[in-house]
Design an enzyme around this catalytic site. Structure first.
Site, PDB file in Angstrom:
ATOM      1  CD  GLU A 113      -2.670   1.315   0.196  1.00  0.00           C
ATOM      2  OE1 GLU A 113      -3.262   2.585   0.543  1.00  0.00           O
ATOM      3  OE2 GLU A 113      -3.689   0.446   0.327  1.00  0.00           O
TER       4      GLU A 113
ATOM      5  CG  LEU B  78      -3.207   2.574  -3.322  1.00  0.00           C
ATOM      6  CD1 LEU B  78      -2.258   2.674  -3.357  1.00  0.00           C
ATOM      7  CD2 LEU B  78      -4.586   2.916  -4.730  1.00  0.00           C
ATOM      8  CG  ASP B  79      -4.138  -3.800   0.268  1.00  0.00           C
ATOM      9  OD1 ASP B  79      -3.257  -3.953  -0.236  1.00  0.00           O
ATOM     10  OD2 ASP B  79      -2.818  -2.841   1.970  1.00  0.00           O
ATOM     11  CG  HIS B  80      -9.996  -1.951   2.098  1.00  0.00           C
ATOM     12  ND1 HIS B  80     -10.747  -1.365   3.199  1.00  0.00           N
ATOM     13  CD2 HIS B  80      -9.511  -3.425   2.499  1.00  0.00           C
ATOM     14  CE1 HIS B  80     -10.781  -1.901   4.713  1.00  0.00           C
ATOM     15  NE2 HIS B  80      -9.253  -2.988   3.955  1.00  0.00           N
TER      16      HIS B  80
END
Length: 388
Positions: free
Chosen positions: A140, A168-170
């Site tokens: 991230e 960004l991950d989610h």
């Protein structure tokens, strides 16, 4: 019945992006089997403190509820062969393992969709499926930096800030879930699955799309606006006598209401502030003027005045203040799961007025080996089928 009931998913996911995609699918009713390495399992299990029940981290619990877990040693030829046979009978596989791993193991999209043409397969990577950076790993903060999200965040004359959540991950997990759902819809029409690709970098580029458009239209490099916007004025936080308050007068009608509520009706016909274009060009004196007025009273008093005038506004809350809001309780998005000592956030979707429930807590490593794993007995597999 939940929308994805009956859909079978294999998650070769770890950390956050892949597991969040699996969490979305599981919440919508899919049977998601999380495949973990024996021993340590998903690295995110150790991403604490804090930990839940002295076991897995709170972060792991947040994105792995509603799943089953089995352990598979991908270095063991027999267990790898078993996994491939298992994949032949499922609807979806997604993975965010280290770049190159699935290709070495024959678990890549091309190989698996050739063996099972109805399979919807999704890759989640750091930088994308093509290009000179496709083989690079990434996390991230790295991708926030390289995609310019950090550059856009923070005070104008201070170092850049990391966006304060796993955006960004989610976000990549969300894009992956949408791609998988689109793949399932296409399969229903054509009988064919296919390969979906998503990445943190592409998600970051998507989040800066409006800044990109302004840049391409001659707006130059974006300037940082800690709580505001370059193109809509006023649209930011102002300090009241007891804390910040966001005021969002996003059009000329709302600005007129704001000017009246602030006791500055002359601003309505002031040529510097008459349209949003004018206000953006003369933002410095306007924002200073609003700040001077707003600082004379409390945020509660201003919320009462502005809401009565029809001006959108909101106090800047910390997490505890947000969770205490009656609106959060009404939405039933914070849910208790089995015997888990903490509550968790469900997905931000409802179907026919009901939010999908968190049916089970995040599994222990290999919790479902006896029922679903490589060494499950035929009788236990039969019971698993009936339990579904």
């Amino acid at each position: 019945m939940l929308p994805l009931s009956g859909v079978k998913v294999i998650e070769l996911g770890q950390n956050l992006a892949g597991p969040y995609a699996g969490f979305i699918l599981a919440c919508m009713g899919a049977e998601v089997i999380k495949v973990e390495r024996p021993g340590g399992g998903d690295d995110a299990r150790g991403w604490g403190p804090p930990f839940v029940d002295d076991d897995a981290s709170a972060i792991f619990n947040a994105v792995n509820a509603n799943k089953a877990s089995i352990t598979v040693d991908l270095k063991d030829a027999g267990q790898l062969a078993w996994l491939k046979s298992k994949i032949a009978a499922v609807d979806v596989v997604f993975q965010n393992l280290r770049p190159g791993v699935v290709d070495q193991l024959g678990l890549d999209g091309a190989t698996l969709t050739a063996a099972n043409p109805k399979l919807v397969y999704c890759n989640l990577s750091a930088f994308g499926a093509v290009g000179p950076m496709k083989h690079l790993p990434g996390f991230e903060p790295m991708v926030q930096a390289i995609s310019s999200l950090m550059y856009l965040s923070g005070e104008p004359d201070a170092p850049p800030y990391r966006v304060g959540t796993h955006i960004l991950d989610h976000g990549t997990g969300m894009w992956a879930a949408m791609g998988i759902l689109a793949g399932l819809v296409r399969r229903a029409a054509t009988g064919q699955g296919g390969v979906v690709d998503a990445s943190l970098f592409e998600t970051g580029l998507g989040w800066v799309a409006t800044h990109f458009a302004r840049h391409q239209a001659g707006g130059g490099l974006p300037q940082r606006h800690p709580t505001g916007s370059a193109g809509v004025v006023p649209f930011q936080a102002f300090e009241t006598a007891n804390g910040p308050l966001v005021i969002a007068a996003a059009n000329d009608r709302l600005f007129a209401k704001l000017a009246t509520a602030l006791g500055r009706p002359a601003w309505i016909d002031d040529p510097r502030f008459k349209t949003n274009r004018d206000r953006a060009a003369n933002a410095t004196p306007l924002l200073a003027g609003i700040g001077e007025v707003v600082a004379t009273d409390t945020k509660g008093a201003w919320i009462d005045k502005l809401e009565a005038a029809g001006v959108p506004c909101a106090p800047v809350h910390n997490l505890e203040e947000t969770l205490a809001m009656p609106q959060v309780a009404a939405l039933n998005i914070v849910q208790q799961v089995e015997d888990l000592p903490i509550t968790l956030m469900s997905i931000p979707l409802s179907f026919d007025g009901d939010r999908p429930p968190l049916r089970r807590r995040a599994p222990a490593i290999g919790a479902d080996n006896d029922r679903l794993g490589p060494d499950a007995t035929p009788s236990s597999q039969e019971r698993a089928g009936k339990s579904r």
